[in-house]
Design a protein around this motif. Structure first.
Motif: not given
Length: 284
Positions: A122-124, A183-187
């Motif tokens: 649910x996170x990455x 949709x969660x942008x990492x970096x």
């Protein structure tokens, strides 16, 4: 219902079993909680917390309690149970104090002997499917937050090297992601676009199944913490402050059931790829 102070039902049960033992030893000795407090020099509130399982006992607490009850023969068994409970809850800082690379490498034997991986996130994006750039950005934020040694580049390389098993025979990966993970942008946007592109290519592997739980889909199952089920033998649950290992059969069954519930909510194939492509298109 009283809210448990522990993040795992297995850990909660282990802690409560120890508290119950302490309470029974007190009762067998014919002592009240206040009498235990007087004999040990504690505040009565500490006695209440220990036998109510709201505070885990130290080894010294267990020794003092048993001596106060003339039950020193009980000390070894309760100490062993207490240490088993402690092993269920590993603080990230303790695990990571020698650097993130060692943490990645320490899991290789488990990954190589596991035949079937069931992953809900649910996170990455799960580590099995991470690009080097995504892994480096993610591990960099983890190292900064926890104040761990800065070996992010090596750790990201180790994570990617470890992921070779998705291309080997003999392993199967069933992965379910919440759409919000896409949709969660990492970096930065380029890192995220590369990661999502790699996710699309990995979906073509015969050993990999990826489902996406659409945002806003009606559900009977709430969003859960990220977890991985390794065959039928153990579950790893990832929290902010801890990595919990679950080995109790009944609890493993609950996580397996939760995975099936989430998998039933997900979309697959062309619809899943469409949602990943839409997330790529949304990047600036």
């Amino acid at each position: 219902m009283t809210h448990s102070p522990y993040p795992s039902t297995a850990l909660d049960a282990a802690r409560r079993a120890i508290a119950d033992q302490l309470r029974e030893i007190r009762r067998d000795a014919g002592l009240t909680g206040r009498e235990i407090a007087a004999r040990t020099g504690w505040q009565p509130s500490k006695v209440s917390r220990l036998q109510g399982a709201t505070t885990p006992p130290s080894d010294d607490d267990i020794r003092a309690w048993c001596r106060a009850c003339d039950a020193e023969d009980k000390i070894p068994d309760i100490l062993a149970a207490n240490r088993t409970a402690e092993s269920m809850y590993l603080e990230w800082k303790r695990v990571q104090r020698t650097g993130l690379r060692r943490l990645q490498e320490s899991r290789i034997p488990l990954y190589e002997r596991t035949r079937t991986f069931r992953v809900y996130s649910s996170s990455v994006i799960p580590g099995f499917l991470q690009t080097y750039e995504y892994a480096a950005a993610l591990l960099g934020t983890i190292a900064h937050f926890h104040g761990t040694p800065d070996d992010v580049a090596d750790a990201a390389e180790a994570r990617v090297e470890r992921s070779h098993i998705i291309r080997e025979g003999g392993h199967r990966f069933a992965i379910v992601l919440e759409e919000s993970v896409l949709r969660h942008v990492v970096g930065d946007a380029a890192t995220m676009a590369g990661q999502l592109g790699y996710l699309l290519s990995a979906m073509a592997l015969p050993s990999v199944s990826v489902g996406i739980v659409p945002t806003g889909r009606p559900r009977g199952m709430w969003t859960l913490e990220t977890f991985t089920v390794f065959d039928e033998g153990r579950v790893h649950v990832e929290l902010l402050t801890a990595a919990i290992t679950v080995t109790t059969p009944g609890e493993i069954t609950q996580y397996a059931h939760a995975f099936e519930e989430m998998a039933g909510l997900a979309v697959y194939g062309a619809e899943a790829r469409s949602r990943i492509s839409a997330a790529i298109d949304s990047l600036d």
